[in-house]
Write an enzyme that holds these catalytic residues in place. Structure first.
Site, PDB file in Angstrom:
ATOM      1  N   GLU A  94       0.876  -1.270   0.009  1.00 13.53           N
ATOM      2  CA  GLU A  94       0.133  -0.049  -0.102  1.00 13.53           C
ATOM      3  C   GLU A  94       0.853   1.241   0.136  1.00 13.53           C
ATOM      4  OE1 GLU A  94      -2.551   1.693  -0.658  1.00 13.53           O
ATOM      5  OE2 GLU A  94      -4.212   1.177   0.875  1.00 13.53           O
ATOM      6  N   ASP A  95       0.282   2.381  -0.563  1.00 10.05           N
ATOM      7  CA  ASP A  95       1.142   3.455  -0.483  1.00 10.05           C
ATOM      8  C   ASP A  95       1.120   4.276   0.761  1.00 10.05           C
ATOM      9  OD1 ASP A  95      -1.601   4.261  -0.650  1.00 10.05           O
ATOM     10  OD2 ASP A  95      -1.435   5.853  -1.998  1.00 10.05           O
ATOM     11  N   ASP A  98      -3.805   5.521   6.295  1.00  9.66           N
ATOM     12  CA  ASP A  98      -4.391   6.637   6.957  1.00  9.66           C
ATOM     13  C   ASP A  98      -5.229   6.270   8.236  1.00  9.66           C
ATOM     14  OD1 ASP A  98      -4.619   9.490   6.936  1.00  9.66           O
ATOM     15  OD2 ASP A  98      -6.701   9.233   5.846  1.00  9.66           O
ATOM     16  N   THR A  99      -6.601   6.266   8.038  1.00 10.11           N
ATOM     17  CA  THR A  99      -7.427   5.613   9.024  1.00 10.11           C
ATOM     18  C   THR A  99      -7.295   4.191   8.944  1.00 10.11           C
ATOM     19  OG1 THR A  99      -9.380   5.171   7.575  1.00 10.11           O
ATOM     20  CG2 THR A  99      -9.265   7.421   8.335  1.00 10.11           C
ATOM     21  N   THR A 102      -9.286   0.891   4.522  1.00 10.14           N
ATOM     22  CA  THR A 102      -9.057   0.181   3.170  1.00 10.14           C
ATOM     23  C   THR A 102      -8.415  -1.017   3.121  1.00 10.14           C
ATOM     24  OG1 THR A 102      -8.958   2.508   2.249  1.00 10.14           O
ATOM     25  CG2 THR A 102      -8.234   0.766   0.910  1.00 10.14           C
ATOM     26  N   LYS A 126       0.371   7.126   9.016  1.00  9.51           N
ATOM     27  CA  LYS A 126      -0.020   8.342   9.866  1.00  9.51           C
ATOM     28  C   LYS A 126      -0.513   7.889  10.999  1.00  9.51           C
ATOM     29  CE  LYS A 126      -1.465  11.285   6.091  1.00  9.51           C
ATOM     30  NZ  LYS A 126      -2.595  12.104   5.455  1.00  9.51           N
ATOM     31  N   PHE A 147      -0.747  16.008   4.402  1.00  5.00           N
ATOM     32  CA  PHE A 147      -1.330  15.470   3.380  1.00  5.00           C
ATOM     33  C   PHE A 147      -0.145  15.435   2.118  1.00  5.00           C
ATOM     34  CE2 PHE A 147      -3.257  15.259  -0.886  1.00  5.00           C
ATOM     35  CZ  PHE A 147      -4.121  14.040  -0.774  1.00  5.00           C
ATOM     36  N   ASP A 154      -1.444  11.046  -4.958  1.00  5.21           N
ATOM     37  CA  ASP A 154      -1.838  12.061  -5.842  1.00  5.21           C
ATOM     38  C   ASP A 154      -2.640  13.108  -5.038  1.00  5.21           C
ATOM     39  OD1 ASP A 154      -4.414  10.506  -5.348  1.00  5.21           O
ATOM     40  OD2 ASP A 154      -5.515  11.553  -6.700  1.00  5.21           O
ATOM     41  N   ARG A 160       1.494  12.402  -9.312  1.00  2.00           N
ATOM     42  CA  ARG A 160       1.836  11.052  -9.097  1.00  2.00           C
ATOM     43  C   ARG A 160       3.453  10.696  -9.547  1.00  2.00           C
ATOM     44  NH1 ARG A 160      -2.657   8.015  -7.163  1.00  2.00           N
ATOM     45  NH2 ARG A 160      -4.608   8.444  -8.034  1.00  2.00           N
TER      46      ARG A 160
END
Ligand code: 5GP
Length: 171
Positions: A94-95, A98-99, A102, A126, A147, A154, A160
């Protein structure tokens, strides 16, 4: 919009090499199915697999976990992998986590397909934003709640292609 370099090309490259070395040690030459999460992980996964010495089968998956309300965590697979991962060693790449929603949902889905092992590799994390806990087996960098763009990530489809990671809106 301007942005400033947050993680340089050299820092990324050094870290990618370290991650690949750790992965090779863990799998000691066994075949690994590497699954890149589109679109953000395309550059990271391309660099990572060129440093891994173990034999690799590469595939990509695209999913959205934001259908319906966020809290329901529905997973919609937009593009599935073609490879059968039953009894295979799998690393999901994964890149950014975050939460964590996904990746949590994606891991659940892949686990149901009966892999021998399933590990998570993420370039960025994060921790301040975590809602859904995930064990990140191979992590590039832990970052503050900013961000970020570039190196696959992106903003509105742009940036990107940058070879480094920048912070959007900071100069
Ligand atoms: P999560 O389900 O962990 O909240 O969402 C992860 C996804 O949100 C990432 O795969 C990425 O597409 C997007 N995302 C989260 N934080 C950032 C960020 O700082 N920059 C960019 N470009 N995308 C982000």
């Amino acid at each position: 919009m301007s942005h400033k370099v947050f993680i340089s090309q050299e820092q990324i490259s050094n870290r990618v090499k370290e991650l690949a070395r750790t992965i090779d040690q863990d799998f000691s030459g066994e075949e690994i199915v590497v699954i890149g999460v589109l679109n953000g992980a395309f550059m990271f996964v391309a660099d990572l697999i060129r440093e891994i010495k173990s034999p690799i089968i590469l595939d990509f998956i695209a999913a959205s976990s934001y259908e319906g309300t966020e809290s329901t965590g529905n997973l919609k697979i937009l593009k599935d992998i073609k490879v059968d991962i039953k009894d295979k060693n799998v690393i999901l790449v994964e890149d950014i986590v975050d939460t964590g929603l996904t990746i949590k949902e994606l891991q659940k889905d892949l686990k149901d397909r009966g892999p021998k092992s399933l590990k998570l590799c993420s370039l960025l994390h994060k921790p301040a934003r975590t809602i859904h806990e995930n064990k990140i087996d191979y992590l590039g960098f832990e970052i503050e709640d900013k961000f970020v763009i570039g190196y696959g990530l992106d903003f509105d489809g742009k940036y990107r292609e940058l070879p480094y990671i920048g912070v959007y809106g900071e100069s």
